[in-house]
Enzyme design. Structure first.
Site, PDB file in Angstrom:
ATOM      1  N   ASN A  80      47.026  40.932  42.702  1.00 36.25           N
ATOM      2  CA  ASN A  80      48.087  40.556  42.861  1.00 36.25           C
ATOM      3  C   ASN A  80      48.737  40.734  44.165  1.00 36.25           C
ATOM      4  O   ASN A  80      48.824  41.436  45.342  1.00 36.25           O
ATOM      5  CB  ASN A  80      48.815  41.714  42.340  1.00 36.25           C
ATOM      6  CG  ASN A  80      48.905  43.862  42.797  1.00 36.25           C
ATOM      7  OD1 ASN A  80      47.634  43.397  43.107  1.00 36.25           O
ATOM      8  ND2 ASN A  80      49.443  44.366  41.675  1.00 36.25           N
ATOM      9  N   ILE A  81      50.009  40.246  44.432  1.00 34.82           N
ATOM     10  CA  ILE A  81      50.831  40.155  45.433  1.00 34.82           C
ATOM     11  C   ILE A  81      52.318  39.940  45.107  1.00 34.82           C
ATOM     12  O   ILE A  81      52.795  39.357  44.222  1.00 34.82           O
ATOM     13  CB  ILE A  81      50.585  38.519  46.447  1.00 34.82           C
ATOM     14  CG1 ILE A  81      49.105  37.998  46.380  1.00 34.82           C
ATOM     15  CG2 ILE A  81      51.265  38.566  47.565  1.00 34.82           C
ATOM     16  CD1 ILE A  81      48.867  37.225  46.736  1.00 34.82           C
ATOM     17  N   GLU A  82      52.994  41.392  45.360  1.00 39.09           N
ATOM     18  CA  GLU A  82      54.080  41.995  45.585  1.00 39.09           C
ATOM     19  C   GLU A  82      55.217  41.081  46.069  1.00 39.09           C
ATOM     20  O   GLU A  82      54.860  40.827  47.063  1.00 39.09           O
ATOM     21  CB  GLU A  82      54.028  43.009  44.973  1.00 39.09           C
ATOM     22  CG  GLU A  82      53.557  43.494  43.802  1.00 39.09           C
ATOM     23  CD  GLU A  82      53.303  45.030  43.575  1.00 39.09           C
ATOM     24  OE1 GLU A  82      53.775  46.493  44.733  1.00 39.09           O
ATOM     25  OE2 GLU A  82      52.979  45.418  42.247  1.00 39.09           O
ATOM     26  N   GLU A  93      45.489  37.926  38.158  1.00 38.25           N
ATOM     27  CA  GLU A  93      44.658  36.669  37.312  1.00 38.25           C
ATOM     28  C   GLU A  93      45.535  35.271  37.636  1.00 38.25           C
ATOM     29  O   GLU A  93      45.114  33.822  38.175  1.00 38.25           O
ATOM     30  CB  GLU A  93      45.360  36.811  35.956  1.00 38.25           C
ATOM     31  CG  GLU A  93      45.009  38.057  35.218  1.00 38.25           C
ATOM     32  CD  GLU A  93      45.530  39.166  34.891  1.00 38.25           C
ATOM     33  OE1 GLU A  93      46.327  39.516  36.336  1.00 38.25           O
ATOM     34  OE2 GLU A  93      45.968  40.228  34.345  1.00 38.25           O
ATOM     35  N   CYS A 138      49.158  40.531  31.792  1.00 40.64           N
ATOM     36  CA  CYS A 138      50.759  40.488  30.855  1.00 40.64           C
ATOM     37  C   CYS A 138      50.860  38.966  30.729  1.00 40.64           C
ATOM     38  O   CYS A 138      50.214  38.530  30.498  1.00 40.64           O
ATOM     39  CB  CYS A 138      51.354  40.831  32.014  1.00 40.64           C
ATOM     40  SG  CYS A 138      51.479  39.296  33.128  1.00 40.64           S
ATOM     41  N   CYS A 141      50.801  35.985  32.006  1.00 37.71           N
ATOM     42  CA  CYS A 141      49.009  35.457  32.848  1.00 37.71           C
ATOM     43  C   CYS A 141      48.646  34.735  31.429  1.00 37.71           C
ATOM     44  O   CYS A 141      47.584  33.983  31.279  1.00 37.71           O
ATOM     45  CB  CYS A 141      48.282  36.583  33.479  1.00 37.71           C
ATOM     46  SG  CYS A 141      48.899  36.860  34.949  1.00 37.71           S
TER      47      CYS A 141
END
Ligand code: THU
Length: 183
Positions: A80-82, A93, A138, A141
């Site tokens: 994940n890349i916030e 994903e 989620c 995804c």
């Protein structure tokens, strides 16, 4: 040749003739793993845990890694890349899917997901730490999975810890989905 009970292909390293390369490619093709067995699930989870270490999650401190297995027997990973503006955040994903699709892949058999909150370290700070629970993908995804994967066969492997996992089919996690067939 057989080496410690595993078939390995050495001809491409020994000769550059076109005949040998073709035979080697055919051999590799026949060795592609399409059966998502326990050994492959564990290999995908190990890759997802490695990818989780690269998770960029300074806002949620929830760190996720994913490992996507293609029909052709290749592995693509993502984390994940916030983002400070929150909405540009990308889940692990989707990072894996978009990396694979950008590399030319279109057919996928399984994805392993490893996600859980950061640990509090000895000084009260945070570190990515161990996996402590399963991360359910989620809805966005799941919809991306539905774009590329057969809901009857695509397997979603949820790591619950470094040793334990459970698997679902995409059709179980996204029943009655919207797809291109309706457009
Ligand atoms: N996240 C994922 O990467 N995958 C999931 O399956 C659930 C959520 C990320 C998005 C965000 O960076 C953080 O986890 C908290 O929602």
């Amino acid at each position: 040749i057989k080496f410690f009970n595993r078939e390995i292909c050495v001809c491409a390293h020994l000769t550059q003739t076109r005949h040998a390369q073709k035979a080697c490619a055919e051999m590799r093709g026949s060795m592609e793993q399409t059966q998502i067995d326990d050994a492959l699930c564990r290999r995908l989870i190990a890759a997802a845990l490695e990818a989780r270490k690269r998770s960029y999650a300074p806002y949620s401190h929830y760190h996720v890694g994913a490992a996507l297995w293609t029909q052709s027997g290749k592995l693509y990973t993502g984390c994940n890349i916030e983002n400070a503006a929150y909405t540009p955040t990308n889940c692990a994903e989707r990072t894996a899917f978009f990396t694979a699709v950008a590399a030319g892949e279109r057919q996928f058999l399984a994805i392993a997901i490893a996600g859980s909150p950061a640990e509090i370290d000895e000084n009260g700070g945070r570190k990515i730490g161990k996996l402590t629970q399963a991360a359910w993908p989620c809805g966005v995804c799941r919809q991306v999975m539905a774009e590329f994967c057969d809901p009857e066969n695509f397997q979603i492997i949820l790591a619950e810890s470094e040793e334990k996992y459970k698997t679902f089919l995409l059709k179980e996690l996204l029943p009655l989905s919207f797809g291109g067939n309706l457009l």
